[in-house]
Write an enzyme that holds these catalytic residues in place. Structure first.
Site, PDB file in Angstrom:
ATOM      1  CD  GLU A  86      -2.898  -1.082   2.221  1.00  0.00           C
ATOM      2  OE1 GLU A  86      -2.926   0.070   3.315  1.00  0.00           O
ATOM      3  OE2 GLU A  86      -3.738  -2.006   2.249  1.00  0.00           O
TER       4      GLU A  86
ATOM      5  NE  ARG B  25      -4.699  -9.034   6.388  1.00  0.00           N
ATOM      6  CZ  ARG B  25      -5.560  -7.974   5.153  1.00  0.00           C
ATOM      7  NH1 ARG B  25      -5.880  -7.837   3.882  1.00  0.00           N
ATOM      8  NH2 ARG B  25      -5.111  -6.628   6.295  1.00  0.00           N
TER       9      ARG B  25
END
Length: 667
Positions: A277, A294
């Site tokens: 991110e 994940r």
């Protein structure tokens, strides 16, 4: 010989169902685990086998590593998929799978450990040459050190829980005077949510875009990125809308961010699905935010624009196979957009909602995908995240995807539990969002006065329909009683109705123009008058013609309570025509009640304490978030009826305040 044949899904709700769909399609058997509260859940019914792993509380069920490993051994499951949340980024869980000889469908223990800490991962990214936001990620966690570092960084700044995300343990601090209090709150929330109170500080990037890159690695050293997702529309640091591709992305910027993400993943020899991110500022510079080791909640938008099944990729990589595609083979096509349907009330500060799902009918539209784990009749409990479903739309263009998604949100029928549909639909239709200009400040600045954040009166048309349904229900009852003529064709005298909804009570007059199986009525509500005919009503759906226009509504009527799916989502209307109206509680009465089921994490007052209006009295934890309960008046605590650690019910009385004499006289 395949490495595994049966997959235990160590999760619940929509993600457990989504993983099982792909696993079944690939020929694998599946095992569900469930808490006592989830015994009748959809993911339990979908699995080939299921094992109860404990009580409703997550720390006694879905977070119990030994119990989940034992469930896998009992059912001979030789692989575990963790989904997202719960134990998905827990290095000890991955290590326990490895020790038990069970394949963990995810990255290595070392990668999870490093990237699971915002502090350690940021240090690693700085060493790897990935752009990072200036801040403090040191080991010293005392308030004096953090205050000193905050002065160095400057304000405004962000406090972040090192061990987790989702907005928990995250606070924006505007000035030094607020820092100590915000550190305490963030540390407490982080400790409760993630088991670690470790924090980092970062310079606040004002009005950025939140852009994340989907990466994938295999056991042969191959790494690719599958485009980006724009997750800028957020509320309290929790994502509301996710889309792919980013509306302002260029090929050169995509390549730069993608290569930086791959560099981040390569620094930890990453295997499996991961998301790097970034914050993208208004000048086009981007900074590493965190890496999630994940599958992300928003992975469907990437699947739709790439045509790939990321869960299938995860299973394939865990089997030791190479990635299905090389970087140059990955193509993006069209546009996809996703929103999260939550059991929450936007009118009351997005307070999580609990209750029984009376009706769930996902929208059936071409190009729309709905991932959910809902069953009619199930209870939405206070023990888990309030997300009910993900609604995803795909189109050839962004505008087509946006338009489809707005309709799909409005067309998903949910009765019995309040949800955020009106909020989502209005947001998707907002000109700023439609133009692709939304940043992380959009909800708080451009959307802060939207009507969906205020109580909406039920429309006169919906009230007229409610009265007609109550009339039809009573008329049918009379029709089946000997000697009564509820279904005669003769016109009848006017009927007066009192209908209550939330805090509103309205009077309507119903004139029966024509009785029968398709009654014609004239309904007056104040200055409004409607000519209405019920064409059909079977207890689930009705077709009605109002002033010459036919429409369909979903509904459920039980006794004097009607659940109606209207233009603002699920409506609950009570027929109080024959009910004696009593007194109601008023704001500022000194009674502090639980706004929902939950657990008490702090009691800050005792009998005899003097308190002022707005003072924090009790902290309630529900659906993974802390909710402060404050005094509504000045006064003295007369009773405290709850202790730290207790489970409480919605509307349970917690604290009583005796108003000061001056307040009593003033009222």
């Amino acid at each position: 010989m395949p490495a595994f044949n049966k997959i235990l899904v160590a999760n619940r709700g929509e993600i457990a169902c989504r993983v099982m769909r792909t696993a079944h399609a690939l020929g694998y058997r599946t095992v569900a685990v469930f808490s006592e509260a989830d015994a009748q859940a959809l993911h339990v019914q979908m699995a080939d086998e299921a094992v109860c792993i404990g009580p409703a509380q997550v720390n006694q069920s879905y977070l119990q590593i030994d119990t989940i490993i034992a469930a896998a051994q009992k059912t001979a499951a030789d692989a575990i998929h963790p989904g997202y949340g719960f134990l998905s980024e827990n290095a000890e869980f991955a290590r326990a799978c490895e020790a038990a000889g069970i394949t963990f469908i995810g990255p290595s223990v070392e990668a999870i450990h490093l990237m699971g800490s915002k502090r350690l991962s940021k240090i690693a990214m700085l060493e790897a040459g990935v752009p990072c936001i200036p801040g403090y990620e040191g080991a010293a966690q005392d308030d004096a050190t953090l205050n000193e570092q905050a002065q160095r960084i400057g304000y405004p700044l962000m406090i972040k829980a090192s061990a987790g995300g989702g907005g928990r343990g995250m606070r924006l601090v505007e000035s030094p005077t607020d820092l100590t209090e915000q550190l305490s709150t963030a540390r407490s929330e982080a400790l409760n949510a993630f088991g670690s109170g470790e924090l980092i500080l970062e310079r606040a990037v004002i009005k950025p875009r939140h852009v994340e890159i989907q990466v994938f690695g295999d056991q042969h050293g191959n790494l690719v990125y599958l485009g980006e997702r724009d997750c800028s529309v957020q509320r309290r640091h929790q994502k509301v809308v996710e889309e792919a591709p980013c509306p302002i992305m260029t090929e050169s910027l995509r390549q730069a961010m993608g290569e930086a993400a791959v560099k981040a993943a390569a620094s930890v020899n990453y295997v499996g699905a991961g998301t790097v991110e970034f914050l993208l500022d208004q000048s086009g510079d981007f900074y590493f935010l965190e890496m999630n080791t994940r599958l992300q909640v928003e992975h469907p938008v990437t699947e739709l624009v790439t045509g790939q099944d990321l869960v299938a990729w995860q299973i394939s990589v865990a089997q030791g196979l190479p990635l299905p595609l090389k970087q140059e083979q990955i193509r993006l096509s069209g546009h996809a957009m996703e929103v999260r349907l939550y059991a929450e009330d936007p009118v009351n500060g997005f307070l999580p909602q609990t209750g029984k799902v009376l009706r769930w009918q996902p929208a059936l539209l071409e190009g729309v995908r709905i991932d959910h784990g809902l069953r009619e009749g199930q209870l939405v409990s206070p023990f888990y995240d309030p997300m009910l479903a993900k609604i995803i739309a795909y189109g050839a263009t962004r505008e087509e995807a946006r338009r489809k998604l707005a309709r799909a949100v409005e067309d998903c029928v949910l009765l019995g539990v309040k949800a955020n549909q009106r909020f989502l639909a209005n947001l998707l239709k907002h000109p700023q969002f439609a133009a692709g200009n939304a940043t992380t400040a959009f909800v708080s600045e451009d959307f802060s006065d939207d009507p969906s954040l205020s109580a909406a009166a039920i429309s006169s048309k919906e009230l007229a329909l409610a009265a007609a349904l109550f009339y039809q229900d009573s008329a049918m009852g009379r029709a089946h009683q000997p000697g009564l003529s509820g279904w005669s064709n003769a016109a009848s005298p006017a009927l007066n109705y009192q209908l209550d909804s939330s805090d509103d009570s309205v009077q309507l007059t119903v004139h029966i123009v024509q009785a029968g199986e398709q009654p014609k009525l004239r309904v007056n509500h104040g200055v409004h008058c409607f000519e209405l005919q019920l064409l059909s009503a079977d207890g689930l759906d009705c077709s009605v013609e109002i002033d010459g226009v036919r429409q369909r509504y979903a509904y459920q009527l039980t006794g004097t309570t009607l659940h109606l799916f209207g233009h603002n989502g699920s409506l609950k209307i009570h027929n109080a025509t024959h009910t004696t109206i009593g007194s109601t509680e008023t704001a500022g009465n000194g009674l502090v009640k639980a706004p929902m089921d939950g657990a008490i994490v702090a009691v800050l007052v005792e009998p005899g304490s003097h308190v002022t209006k707005g003072q924090l009295l009790v902290v309630l934890e529900a659906m993974k978030m802390e909710h402060p309960l404050k005094a509504s008046i000045d006064g003295v605590i007369s009773r405290v009826q709850v202790n730290q650690g207790e489970q409480v019910k919605n509307r349970q009385l917690l604290v009583e305040i005796q108003a000061n004499d001056a307040d009593v006289l003033a009222s």
